[in-house]
Design a protein around this motif. Sequence first.
Motif, PDB file in Angstrom:
ATOM      1  N   ASP A 186     -68.123 101.333  89.333  1.00 54.70           N
ATOM      2  CA  ASP A 186     -69.026 101.611  89.768  1.00 54.70           C
ATOM      3  C   ASP A 186     -70.245 102.337  89.729  1.00 54.70           C
ATOM      4  OD1 ASP A 186     -67.380  99.061  91.029  1.00 54.70           O
ATOM      5  OD2 ASP A 186     -67.252 100.115  93.323  1.00 54.70           O
ATOM      6  N   ARG A 187     -69.917 103.844  89.466  1.00 55.11           N
ATOM      7  CA  ARG A 187     -71.464 104.351  89.054  1.00 55.11           C
ATOM      8  C   ARG A 187     -71.624 104.478  87.824  1.00 55.11           C
ATOM      9  NH1 ARG A 187     -70.169 110.170  93.083  1.00 55.11           N
ATOM     10  NH2 ARG A 187     -69.395 108.402  94.983  1.00 55.11           N
ATOM     11  N   GLY A 188     -71.071 103.835  87.144  1.00 54.38           N
ATOM     12  CA  GLY A 188     -71.091 103.768  85.345  1.00 54.38           C
ATOM     13  C   GLY A 188     -70.565 104.972  84.259  1.00 54.38           C
ATOM     14  N   MET A 189     -69.506 105.086  85.074  1.00 52.83           N
ATOM     15  CA  MET A 189     -69.458 106.883  84.783  1.00 52.83           C
ATOM     16  C   MET A 189     -67.868 106.303  83.317  1.00 52.83           C
ATOM     17  SD  MET A 189     -68.976 109.403  87.379  1.00 52.83           S
ATOM     18  CE  MET A 189     -70.627 109.828  88.183  1.00 52.83           C
ATOM     19  N   CYS A 190     -67.746 106.505  82.409  1.00 52.38           N
ATOM     20  CA  CYS A 190     -67.406 106.841  81.684  1.00 52.38           C
ATOM     21  C   CYS A 190     -65.453 107.113  81.452  1.00 52.38           C
ATOM     22  CB  CYS A 190     -67.383 107.822  80.332  1.00 52.38           C
ATOM     23  SG  CYS A 190     -68.684 106.379  79.373  1.00 52.38           S
ATOM     24  N   VAL A 191     -64.439 106.837  81.811  1.00 45.39           N
ATOM     25  CA  VAL A 191     -63.257 106.969  82.345  1.00 45.39           C
ATOM     26  C   VAL A 191     -62.135 107.004  81.344  1.00 45.39           C
ATOM     27  CG1 VAL A 191     -61.800 106.490  83.859  1.00 45.39           C
ATOM     28  CG2 VAL A 191     -64.072 106.426  85.055  1.00 45.39           C
ATOM     29  N   ARG A 192     -61.188 107.745  80.765  1.00 47.96           N
ATOM     30  CA  ARG A 192     -59.718 107.848  80.212  1.00 47.96           C
ATOM     31  C   ARG A 192     -58.795 108.118  81.765  1.00 47.96           C
ATOM     32  NH1 ARG A 192     -59.956 111.504  75.928  1.00 47.96           N
ATOM     33  NH2 ARG A 192     -61.025 110.021  75.011  1.00 47.96           N
ATOM     34  N   SER A 193     -57.804 107.236  81.435  1.00 44.66           N
ATOM     35  CA  SER A 193     -56.759 107.045  82.322  1.00 44.66           C
ATOM     36  C   SER A 193     -55.798 107.524  81.606  1.00 44.66           C
ATOM     37  CB  SER A 193     -56.652 106.163  82.903  1.00 44.66           C
ATOM     38  OG  SER A 193     -57.478 105.329  83.966  1.00 44.66           O
ATOM     39  N   LEU A 194     -55.045 109.028  81.675  1.00 44.52           N
ATOM     40  CA  LEU A 194     -53.616 108.933  81.125  1.00 44.52           C
ATOM     41  C   LEU A 194     -52.797 108.327  82.114  1.00 44.52           C
ATOM     42  CD1 LEU A 194     -51.401 110.201  79.326  1.00 44.52           C
ATOM     43  CD2 LEU A 194     -52.275 112.729  80.529  1.00 44.52           C
ATOM     44  N   VAL A 195     -51.767 107.437  81.414  1.00 48.79           N
ATOM     45  CA  VAL A 195     -50.856 106.524  82.178  1.00 48.79           C
ATOM     46  C   VAL A 195     -49.830 106.052  81.479  1.00 48.79           C
ATOM     47  CG1 VAL A 195     -51.913 105.905  84.324  1.00 48.79           C
ATOM     48  CG2 VAL A 195     -52.095 104.083  82.042  1.00 48.79           C
ATOM     49  N   ARG A 196     -48.690 105.899  81.885  1.00 48.76           N
ATOM     50  CA  ARG A 196     -47.354 104.718  81.197  1.00 48.76           C
ATOM     51  C   ARG A 196     -47.656 103.256  81.229  1.00 48.76           C
ATOM     52  NH1 ARG A 196     -41.900 108.319  82.261  1.00 48.76           N
ATOM     53  NH2 ARG A 196     -42.354 110.336  81.194  1.00 48.76           N
ATOM     54  N   SER A 197     -48.357 102.836  82.326  1.00 44.76           N
ATOM     55  CA  SER A 197     -48.696 101.586  82.304  1.00 44.76           C
ATOM     56  C   SER A 197     -50.298 101.297  83.546  1.00 44.76           C
ATOM     57  CB  SER A 197     -47.814 100.555  82.884  1.00 44.76           C
ATOM     58  OG  SER A 197     -47.333 101.334  85.053  1.00 44.76           O
ATOM     59  N   ALA A 198     -50.942 100.388  83.376  1.00 46.25           N
ATOM     60  CA  ALA A 198     -52.169 100.226  83.431  1.00 46.25           C
ATOM     61  C   ALA A 198     -51.849  98.957  84.325  1.00 46.25           C
ATOM     62  CB  ALA A 198     -52.786 100.146  82.823  1.00 46.25           C
TER      63      ALA A 198
END
Length: 316
Positions: free
Chosen positions: A21-33
Amino acid sequence: MILVTGANSFLGTNVVAALLDRGMCVRSLVRSANPIVEKTEVFRGNVNDIADIGRAMEGCSVVIHIAANTSQDLLRFDDYAFNWECGEKIARVALAQNIERLIFISSANTIGSGTPRNPANESNEWTKPYTESLYARSKRRAEEVVLSIFPRTIIINPGFMLGAYDAKPSSGEIIARTVGRKVIFAPKGGKSFVNVCDVAQAVANALIMGRFGERYLATGISLSFKDFYRKLGAINGTKFHVVTIASPILVAIGYVGDLMRVMGIKTALSSINMRMLCQYEYYDNSKIVNELQMRQSAIDEAIKDFLHFRDSEFCG
């Protein structure tokens, strides 16, 4: 770039939503999304594998570490080793890659609880029964390990969170279990109930606010279980009778769980967990409000958000 571990968890999904919502670049470390996490740059890997952590952290400036084993039915302290071992790996890689700051999500149960008249703050002594909780002990050790390795850490200690994206449900079970019931049996104690959106916003604010090495209690309104259920009934139009169970009875029931656990049977039922339910886990959130500008939304909105989410397509 901001790396988020445990992004598809209850709090994790809300944090990711707040960051997007703040327009930030996000990377998610997950096994499933889940559908929210899919909007980020998804790195599918093992959060407890140092090689995967290293690759996921490349090019990031901040890490938000949420991933944890929150099960209440594990039998031995070492069964929770993931919590401090993963924290150690995250901290070591963050140090090696010169990450600007690490935001570590812990638990309010690593801080001593208060009473209705004297709510606890971050300086309260950590006491029983929380010092006997295997999960709380694992998170406390994780805090210590992470800080000893990576001083540029901010620790967030959430209270009892309620709101949307609680898919299991986890803490939202306190609401889900009332469906179709005419009588609710409640412990004598109480919780510091907090809107998960408020916690997520405070975590996002910690990207630029807060002091390294500090803990921040992310808590909200303090209510006894009985008062909470009365509020819930008023919100969803449900009529049920709340019966408070005496603490000695609950603890006695917990001893049955202790016996099961000695026999190697996994169960969340234990005398320690029952003693915790009998406590008034009331906290003073002034530090996080002042330093991380955490909002203080009405818990009514969090309850409504959970009920709406439960009936949504996202929840299936």
